[in-house]
Motif scaffolding. Structure first.
Motif, PDB file in Angstrom:
ATOM      1  N   HIS A 181       0.835  -1.206   0.000  1.00  0.00           N
ATOM      2  CA  HIS A 181       0.000   0.000   0.000  1.00  0.00           C
ATOM      3  C   HIS A 181       0.872   1.260   0.000  1.00  0.00           C
ATOM      4  O   HIS A 181       0.495   2.273   0.585  1.00  0.00           O
ATOM      5  CB  HIS A 181      -0.910   0.002   1.229  1.00  0.00           C
ATOM      6  CG  HIS A 181      -1.857  -1.158   1.295  1.00  0.00           C
ATOM      7  ND1 HIS A 181      -3.072  -1.174   0.634  1.00  0.00           N
ATOM      8  CD2 HIS A 181      -1.756  -2.353   1.927  1.00  0.00           C
ATOM      9  CE1 HIS A 181      -3.685  -2.318   0.881  1.00  0.00           C
ATOM     10  NE2 HIS A 181      -2.912  -3.058   1.660  1.00  0.00           N
ATOM     11  N   ALA A 182       2.008   1.181  -0.662  1.00  0.00           N
ATOM     12  CA  ALA A 182       2.991   2.266  -0.581  1.00  0.00           C
ATOM     13  C   ALA A 182       2.425   3.600  -1.049  1.00  0.00           C
ATOM     14  O   ALA A 182       2.670   4.645  -0.419  1.00  0.00           O
ATOM     15  CB  ALA A 182       4.233   1.901  -1.394  1.00  0.00           C
ATOM     16  N   ASP A 183       1.667   3.604  -2.129  1.00  0.00           N
ATOM     17  CA  ASP A 183       1.130   4.867  -2.640  1.00  0.00           C
ATOM     18  C   ASP A 183       0.082   5.438  -1.684  1.00  0.00           C
ATOM     19  O   ASP A 183       0.075   6.645  -1.413  1.00  0.00           O
ATOM     20  CB  ASP A 183       0.524   4.667  -4.028  1.00  0.00           C
ATOM     21  CG  ASP A 183       1.573   4.392  -5.097  1.00  0.00           C
ATOM     22  OD1 ASP A 183       2.770   4.714  -4.866  1.00  0.00           O
ATOM     23  OD2 ASP A 183       1.206   3.852  -6.155  1.00  0.00           O
ATOM     24  N   ALA A 184      -0.792   4.588  -1.191  1.00  0.00           N
ATOM     25  CA  ALA A 184      -1.822   5.050  -0.268  1.00  0.00           C
ATOM     26  C   ALA A 184      -1.200   5.554   1.022  1.00  0.00           C
ATOM     27  O   ALA A 184      -1.630   6.586   1.576  1.00  0.00           O
ATOM     28  CB  ALA A 184      -2.820   3.924   0.013  1.00  0.00           C
ATOM     29  N   TRP A 185      -0.199   4.848   1.519  1.00  0.00           N
ATOM     30  CA  TRP A 185       0.484   5.254   2.745  1.00  0.00           C
ATOM     31  C   TRP A 185       1.178   6.600   2.536  1.00  0.00           C
ATOM     32  O   TRP A 185       1.111   7.481   3.406  1.00  0.00           O
ATOM     33  CB  TRP A 185       1.472   4.184   3.161  1.00  0.00           C
ATOM     34  CG  TRP A 185       2.371   4.497   4.322  1.00  0.00           C
ATOM     35  CD1 TRP A 185       3.711   4.281   4.386  1.00  0.00           C
ATOM     36  CD2 TRP A 185       2.020   5.055   5.601  1.00  0.00           C
ATOM     37  NE1 TRP A 185       4.220   4.669   5.603  1.00  0.00           N
ATOM     38  CE2 TRP A 185       3.194   5.151   6.382  1.00  0.00           C
ATOM     39  CE3 TRP A 185       0.822   5.483   6.154  1.00  0.00           C
ATOM     40  CZ2 TRP A 185       3.219   5.658   7.664  1.00  0.00           C
ATOM     41  CZ3 TRP A 185       0.826   6.002   7.452  1.00  0.00           C
ATOM     42  CH2 TRP A 185       2.009   6.085   8.192  1.00  0.00           C
ATOM     43  N   ALA A 186       1.836   6.772   1.407  1.00  0.00           N
ATOM     44  CA  ALA A 186       2.478   8.046   1.124  1.00  0.00           C
ATOM     45  C   ALA A 186       1.457   9.182   1.108  1.00  0.00           C
ATOM     46  O   ALA A 186       1.726  10.285   1.606  1.00  0.00           O
ATOM     47  CB  ALA A 186       3.228   7.980  -0.202  1.00  0.00           C
ATOM     48  N   ALA A 187       0.284   8.917   0.559  1.00  0.00           N
ATOM     49  CA  ALA A 187      -0.757   9.945   0.506  1.00  0.00           C
ATOM     50  C   ALA A 187      -1.241  10.308   1.905  1.00  0.00           C
ATOM     51  O   ALA A 187      -1.502  11.487   2.204  1.00  0.00           O
ATOM     52  CB  ALA A 187      -1.921   9.464  -0.350  1.00  0.00           C
ATOM     53  N   VAL A 188      -1.358   9.322   2.798  1.00  0.00           N
ATOM     54  CA  VAL A 188      -1.754   9.592   4.186  1.00  0.00           C
ATOM     55  C   VAL A 188      -0.724  10.504   4.847  1.00  0.00           C
ATOM     56  O   VAL A 188      -1.070  11.508   5.490  1.00  0.00           O
ATOM     57  CB  VAL A 188      -1.905   8.277   4.976  1.00  0.00           C
ATOM     58  CG1 VAL A 188      -2.070   8.561   6.469  1.00  0.00           C
ATOM     59  CG2 VAL A 188      -3.084   7.468   4.461  1.00  0.00           C
ATOM     60  N   LEU A 189       0.537  10.156   4.700  1.00  0.00           N
ATOM     61  CA  LEU A 189       1.601  10.958   5.301  1.00  0.00           C
ATOM     62  C   LEU A 189       1.605  12.381   4.743  1.00  0.00           C
ATOM     63  O   LEU A 189       1.755  13.357   5.497  1.00  0.00           O
ATOM     64  CB  LEU A 189       2.950  10.294   5.064  1.00  0.00           C
ATOM     65  CG  LEU A 189       3.192   8.986   5.821  1.00  0.00           C
ATOM     66  CD1 LEU A 189       4.434   8.285   5.270  1.00  0.00           C
ATOM     67  CD2 LEU A 189       3.348   9.234   7.316  1.00  0.00           C
ATOM     68  N   GLU A 190       1.421  12.513   3.440  1.00  0.00           N
ATOM     69  CA  GLU A 190       1.414  13.838   2.831  1.00  0.00           C
ATOM     70  C   GLU A 190       0.284  14.694   3.384  1.00  0.00           C
ATOM     71  O   GLU A 190       0.463  15.906   3.605  1.00  0.00           O
ATOM     72  CB  GLU A 190       1.284  13.701   1.309  1.00  0.00           C
ATOM     73  CG  GLU A 190       2.549  13.193   0.627  1.00  0.00           C
ATOM     74  CD  GLU A 190       2.337  12.921  -0.850  1.00  0.00           C
ATOM     75  OE1 GLU A 190       1.234  13.240  -1.362  1.00  0.00           O
ATOM     76  OE2 GLU A 190       3.261  12.394  -1.491  1.00  0.00           O
ATOM     77  N   ARG A 191      -0.876  14.098   3.601  1.00  0.00           N
ATOM     78  CA  ARG A 191      -2.009  14.863   4.120  1.00  0.00           C
ATOM     79  C   ARG A 191      -1.706  15.450   5.495  1.00  0.00           C
ATOM     80  O   ARG A 191      -2.265  16.488   5.872  1.00  0.00           O
ATOM     81  CB  ARG A 191      -3.258  13.983   4.196  1.00  0.00           C
ATOM     82  CG  ARG A 191      -3.915  13.744   2.854  1.00  0.00           C
ATOM     83  CD  ARG A 191      -5.310  13.192   3.007  1.00  0.00           C
ATOM     84  NE  ARG A 191      -5.344  11.815   3.455  1.00  0.00           N
ATOM     85  CZ  ARG A 191      -5.259  10.751   2.664  1.00  0.00           C
ATOM     86  NH1 ARG A 191      -5.082  10.916   1.352  1.00  0.00           N
ATOM     87  NH2 ARG A 191      -5.335   9.528   3.161  1.00  0.00           N
ATOM     88  N   HIS A 192      -0.833  14.777   6.237  1.00  0.00           N
ATOM     89  CA  HIS A 192      -0.521  15.241   7.588  1.00  0.00           C
ATOM     90  C   HIS A 192       0.869  15.863   7.696  1.00  0.00           C
ATOM     91  O   HIS A 192       1.306  16.208   8.805  1.00  0.00           O
ATOM     92  CB  HIS A 192      -0.658  14.069   8.561  1.00  0.00           C
ATOM     93  CG  HIS A 192      -2.063  13.565   8.665  1.00  0.00           C
ATOM     94  ND1 HIS A 192      -2.999  14.158   9.467  1.00  0.00           N
ATOM     95  CD2 HIS A 192      -2.693  12.544   8.020  1.00  0.00           C
ATOM     96  CE1 HIS A 192      -4.162  13.513   9.350  1.00  0.00           C
ATOM     97  NE2 HIS A 192      -3.997  12.535   8.480  1.00  0.00           N
ATOM     98  N   GLY A 193       1.564  15.993   6.579  1.00  0.00           N
ATOM     99  CA  GLY A 193       2.883  16.605   6.581  1.00  0.00           C
ATOM    100  C   GLY A 193       3.935  15.814   7.324  1.00  0.00           C
ATOM    101  O   GLY A 193       4.919  16.382   7.806  1.00  0.00           O
ATOM    102  N   ALA A 194       3.737  14.508   7.427  1.00  0.00           N
ATOM    103  CA  ALA A 194       4.681  13.643   8.149  1.00  0.00           C
ATOM    104  C   ALA A 194       5.633  12.969   7.167  1.00  0.00           C
ATOM    105  O   ALA A 194       5.260  12.655   6.028  1.00  0.00           O
ATOM    106  CB  ALA A 194       3.929  12.588   8.954  1.00  0.00           C
TER     107      ALA A 194
END
Length: 290
Positions: A181-194
């Motif tokens: 789920h690398a792309d989805a996980w990256a998107a989650v992190l981006e939404r929170h600036g982490a």
């Protein structure tokens, strides 16, 4: 200007004494000795237990001006609570004195356990609960539970002049499902600036080298043998290239060596620092480096 912060994960290791640390150096002076040769250190005692305000203050005062600590979040939150029902534990963590680091507070690292699989709703919920600024963190800390009575330090003044400065977060994952789920996980992190931690673990855990924040974070646990093997010149050159690429893109870069078993971490950190010229990173002193 973007800058690199390079150092070690922890500093208090018995095998380092008489090797990296000179014989006869007092244990109380080990942090200062290491801090003179690194530009950052990852505080990992906070992973194992809540620290006391006096400890945070001692670490702050025992390091040079301009030094920065990364702080490892408690395993009680990541490994015991598994990111759920964490409002009180998060308040207790920030009430323990984290903000007393003042300007020396760098990113907060959350290392997830190898048994925690990708769960987007859980991860979103956890990241949304994290205080965004130091003032937010002080307000959260004020909601600590009874176990912190008499040992808390969370006044808004602890945030210092940079009270509204953002708190940076980085997340290191270890379950293989995060690769699926690398792309989805990256998107989650981006939404929170982490930041997504780039972890070098001798192939044992996922290595997700993704840019998801305005800074980059790498943990180097050993290239061939976890926590033990060092990094040769070619490897350090590659990590220097990785660091320069982020700096040139305007992102700060934090790198920590955790290959401590055979006393490689401090020397590898100094070797990487030497490969990055000023003003990107301050070099170690010319003498006393081992």
């Amino acid at each position: 200007m973007a800058e690199a912060r390079i150092g070690i994960s922890g500093w208090r290791y018995r095998p380092w004494r008489g090797v990296f640390y000179p014989k006869g150096l007092r244990q109380a002076d080990e942090l200062a000795y290491a801090a003179e040769r690194m530009t950052s250190i990852e505080l990992n005692g906070s992973f194992y237990s809540l620290q006391r305000p006096a400890s945070w203050q001692r670490w702050r005062d025992g390091t040079p001006d301009g030094f920065v600590f990364a702080v490892k979040g408690p395993r009680f939150i990541t490994h015991v609570k598994r990111l759920g029902d964490v409002d009180a534990p998060l308040a207790n963590f920030f009430a323990s004195g984290v903000l007393d680091l003042g300007a020396k507070l760098g990113p907060v690292l959350w290392q997830l356990p190898p048994t925690l699989a990708y769960d987007e709703a859980l991860l979103e919920s956890f990241l949304a609960r994290l205080p965004k600024t130091r003032t937010d963190a002080a307000a959260l800390a004020a909601r600590h539970d009874d176990r912190m009575e008499g040992r808390a330090s969370f006044a808004a003044t602890a945030a210092g002049a940079a009270g509204d400065a953002p708190i940076r977060y980085a997340v290191e994952v270890r379950h293989p499902s995060f690769e699926d789920h690398a792309d989805a996980w990256a998107a989650v992190l981006e939404r929170h600036g982490a930041a997504s931690v780039t972890a070098d673990t001798a192939g044992k855990y996922p290595r997700l080298d993704r840019t998801t924040a305005d800074f980059a974070y790498a943990r180097l646990h050993g290239e061939e043998e976890l926590y033990a093997s060092g990094y040769d010149d070619a490897s350090l050159d590659r990590w220097a290239d990785w660091t320069r690429a982020h700096l040139e893109a305007g992102r700060d870069a934090y790198l920590y060596f955790d290959n401590d078993i055979k006393v490689r971490a401090p020397y590898d950190a100094m070797g990487l620092i030497a490969r990055l010229p000023r003003p990107a990173v301050m070099p170690p002193p010319a003498t006393g480096a081992g």
